[in-house]
Design an enzyme around this catalytic site. Structure first.
Site, PDB file in Angstrom:
ATOM      1  N   PHE A 213       0.992  -1.179   0.081  1.00 47.08           N
ATOM      2  CA  PHE A 213      -0.061  -0.088  -0.060  1.00 47.08           C
ATOM      3  C   PHE A 213       0.864   1.111  -0.038  1.00 47.08           C
ATOM      4  O   PHE A 213       1.507   1.632   1.077  1.00 47.08           O
ATOM      5  CB  PHE A 213      -1.053  -0.015   1.232  1.00 47.08           C
ATOM      6  CG  PHE A 213      -1.568  -1.397   1.586  1.00 47.08           C
ATOM      7  CD1 PHE A 213      -2.055  -2.032   0.506  1.00 47.08           C
ATOM      8  CD2 PHE A 213      -0.876  -1.944   2.724  1.00 47.08           C
ATOM      9  CE1 PHE A 213      -2.607  -3.304   0.522  1.00 47.08           C
ATOM     10  CE2 PHE A 213      -1.580  -3.495   2.966  1.00 47.08           C
ATOM     11  CZ  PHE A 213      -2.259  -4.137   1.984  1.00 47.08           C
ATOM     12  N   ASP A 215       2.163   4.252   0.520  1.00 46.07           N
ATOM     13  CA  ASP A 215       1.847   5.312   1.578  1.00 46.07           C
ATOM     14  C   ASP A 215       3.054   6.328   1.637  1.00 46.07           C
ATOM     15  O   ASP A 215       3.856   6.287   0.772  1.00 46.07           O
ATOM     16  CB  ASP A 215       1.628   4.801   2.901  1.00 46.07           C
ATOM     17  CG  ASP A 215       2.501   4.007   3.821  1.00 46.07           C
ATOM     18  OD1 ASP A 215       3.533   3.693   2.857  1.00 46.07           O
ATOM     19  OD2 ASP A 215       2.680   3.980   5.052  1.00 46.07           O
ATOM     20  N   ASP A 283       4.323  -5.841   3.771  1.00 43.88           N
ATOM     21  CA  ASP A 283       3.811  -4.466   3.906  1.00 43.88           C
ATOM     22  C   ASP A 283       3.714  -4.096   5.523  1.00 43.88           C
ATOM     23  O   ASP A 283       4.108  -3.214   6.058  1.00 43.88           O
ATOM     24  CB  ASP A 283       2.600  -4.215   3.139  1.00 43.88           C
ATOM     25  CG  ASP A 283       2.009  -2.540   3.416  1.00 43.88           C
ATOM     26  OD1 ASP A 283       2.326  -1.654   2.733  1.00 43.88           O
ATOM     27  OD2 ASP A 283       1.195  -2.448   4.499  1.00 43.88           O
TER      28      ASP A 283
HETATM   29  N1  56B Z   1       1.775   0.575   3.988  1.00 46.69           N
HETATM   30  C1  56B Z   1       0.973   0.804   4.918  1.00 46.69           C
HETATM   31  N2  56B Z   1       0.263   2.258   5.200  1.00 46.69           N
HETATM   32  C2  56B Z   1      -0.426   2.335   6.205  1.00 46.69           C
HETATM   33  C3  56B Z   1      -1.007   1.167   7.105  1.00 46.69           C
HETATM   34  C4  56B Z   1      -1.673   1.702   7.827  1.00 46.69           C
HETATM   35  C5  56B Z   1      -2.648   1.261   8.999  1.00 46.69           C
HETATM   36  N3  56B Z   1      -2.855  -0.275   8.743  1.00 46.69           N
HETATM   37  C6  56B Z   1      -3.335  -1.109   9.800  1.00 46.69           C
HETATM   38  C7  56B Z   1      -4.146  -2.359   9.404  1.00 46.69           C
HETATM   39  C8  56B Z   1      -3.762  -3.200   9.936  1.00 46.69           C
HETATM   40  C9  56B Z   1      -2.659  -2.973  10.981  1.00 46.69           C
HETATM   41  O1  56B Z   1      -3.177  -3.181  12.195  1.00 46.69           O
HETATM   42  C10 56B Z   1      -2.357  -1.662  10.897  1.00 46.69           C
HETATM   43  O2  56B Z   1      -2.356  -1.027  11.858  1.00 46.69           O
HETATM   44  C11 56B Z   1      -1.623   3.143   7.828  1.00 46.69           C
HETATM   45  N4  56B Z   1      -1.067   3.526   6.853  1.00 46.69           N
HETATM   46  C12 56B Z   1      -0.473   4.719   6.111  1.00 46.69           C
HETATM   47  O3  56B Z   1       0.559   4.964   6.988  1.00 46.69           O
HETATM   48  C13 56B Z   1       0.593   6.587   7.104  1.00 46.69           C
HETATM   49  C14 56B Z   1       0.072   7.052   8.423  1.00 46.69           C
HETATM   50  O4  56B Z   1       1.364   7.260   9.087  1.00 46.69           O
HETATM   51  P1  56B Z   1       1.156   7.993  10.639  1.00 46.69           P
HETATM   52  O5  56B Z   1       0.967   9.395  10.056  1.00 46.69           O
HETATM   53  O6  56B Z   1       2.673   7.876  11.026  1.00 46.69           O
HETATM   54  O7  56B Z   1       0.205   7.480  11.356  1.00 46.69           O
HETATM   55  C15 56B Z   1      -0.584   7.226   6.274  1.00 46.69           C
HETATM   56  O8  56B Z   1      -0.245   7.271   4.975  1.00 46.69           O
HETATM   57  C16 56B Z   1      -1.478   5.834   6.261  1.00 46.69           C
HETATM   58  O9  56B Z   1      -2.601   5.958   5.218  1.00 46.69           O
HETATM   59  C17 56B Z   1      -0.519  -0.230   6.727  1.00 46.69           C
HETATM   60  O10 56B Z   1      -0.888  -1.090   7.321  1.00 46.69           O
HETATM   61  N5  56B Z   1       0.389  -0.257   5.550  1.00 46.69           N
END
Ligand code: 56B
Length: 306
Positions: A213, A215, A283
């Site tokens: 994903f 991000d 990821d």
């Molecule tokens: N690649 C990737 N990006 C992810 C996630 C998640 C949350 N997934 C949840 C689902 C199941 C688990 O329990 C995870 O907790 C958020 N993001 C992205 O990160 C950034 C936020 O950063 P900060 O501002 O520091 O909180 C923002 O772009 C957000 O869209 C992920 O899993 N993979």
């Protein structure tokens, strides 16, 4: 998701600001090939889960709003996950399709217990309304019907979401070509699979099709691990916290090269061990590693997609 993989590879083969380091990929794959650290989906305990349709509704709302927390340096993803969870625990009709269409910015803020305007608050409210409207119009108000319509296919679910909800159409144009990234649509699919542990609403026979994903955390992690290299000018922009405009070559390269790098890591592990690693698992581990490292410098783009 074939379009995501193919267009990400297309960008990676022409990129100049971000490049893949092939020995960095090999070294990293070698390091993790025998034991990919497994991270539990809800490892932080931040998500709502009741094993039923309300969880599906929660995840769709969550991923409609899962973007761009960084402009407020005290806000992060956990505030969103926990805030929405508590809202639903206090009022199980909080995410009814009719209610979703009526929330205002101050109401959303209050729901997340956030004392000031959220970043891109108007966009968040608009996307919430869009989800409510389209759920009501096409799915009898229920996200579970959207999931039931995908015949247990992750690919079909991403197609359904992106065809019904314009806010999930995470595309860009790079050197004249359309590039598909689909971060929030794919993360919804992964959240469903993770929350329900691949059973019931989470049973998706082609979960291996999902990419990472794209991000703003994972690119920074891969750069730190020596998998991605940035040009000196891009490093300077990121290190000095200057914004990168959405849709610029730098931004598209950051996201697309991250997707392609994870595909290359998977291919390398497969060559070395014969094992097929899921992007979803890689990821989640990379993301969890990144957020545990608060000093990590990430790129800053105002975007509703990530
Ligand atoms: N690649 C990737 N990006 C992810 C996630 C998640 C949350 N997934 C949840 C689902 C199941 C688990 O329990 C995870 O907790 C958020 N993001 C992205 O990160 C950034 C936020 O950063 P900060 O501002 O520091 O909180 C923002 O772009 C957000 O869209 C992920 O899993 N993979």
């Amino acid at each position: 998701m074939e379009a995501v993989k193919a267009t990400a590879a297309w960008v990676a083969s022409r990129s100049s600001h971000v490049t893949l380091d092939s020995s960095g990929i090999e070294n990293f794959a070698e390091r993790i090939k025998d034991s990919i650290p497994k991270v539990e989906w809800n490892f932080e305990g931040t998500h709502y889960f009741d094993d039923g349709p309300l969880t599906v509704q929660y995840l769709l709302v969550l991923d409609a709003l899962n973007f761009c927390f960084w402009p407020d340096d005290e806000l992060n993803y956990d505030h969103l996950a926990v805030g929405l969870k508590e809202a639903l625990q206090n009022d199980s009709s909080a995410f009814d399709a009719s209610r979703l269409q009526k929330y205002t910015g101050p109401e959303l803020r209050k729901m997340l217990k956030w004392p000031r305007p959220l970043p891109l608050e108007d966009e968040r409210v608009r996307l919430l309304h869009e989800v409510g409207f389209e759920l009501e119009k096409s799915f009898d108000g229920r996200a579970e019907n959207l999931v039931k319509a995908c015949d247990k296919s992750a690919v079909k679910l991403v197609e359904l979401i992106t065809s019904h909800f314009p806010g999930f159409r995470d595309h860009s144009v790079y050197k004249g070509h359309q590039i598909f990234l689909y971060k929030r649509a794919q993360i919804f699919v992964a959240d469903l699979w993770g929350a329900f542990k691949g059973q019931g609403y989470g049973e998706l026979k082609d979960i291996e099709s999902v990419t990472m994903f794209a991000d703003y955390i994972v690119p920074a992690v891969l750069q730190q691990l020596g998998v991605l290299r940035y040009s000196p000018s891009l490093s300077d922009i990121i290190d000095s916290n200057r914004e990168i405009t959405s849709g610029t070559e730098e931004e598209v390269e950051l996201r697309a090269c991250t997707i392609h790098a994870v595909e290359e890591i998977k291919d390398s592990i497969h060559r070395k061990t014969g094992n097929q690693v899921l992007s979803v698992e890689l990821d989640l581990w990379l993301w969890a590693y990144g957020i545990a490292c608060p000093s990590l410098q990430h790129h800053r783009t105002l975007s509703i997609y990530y």
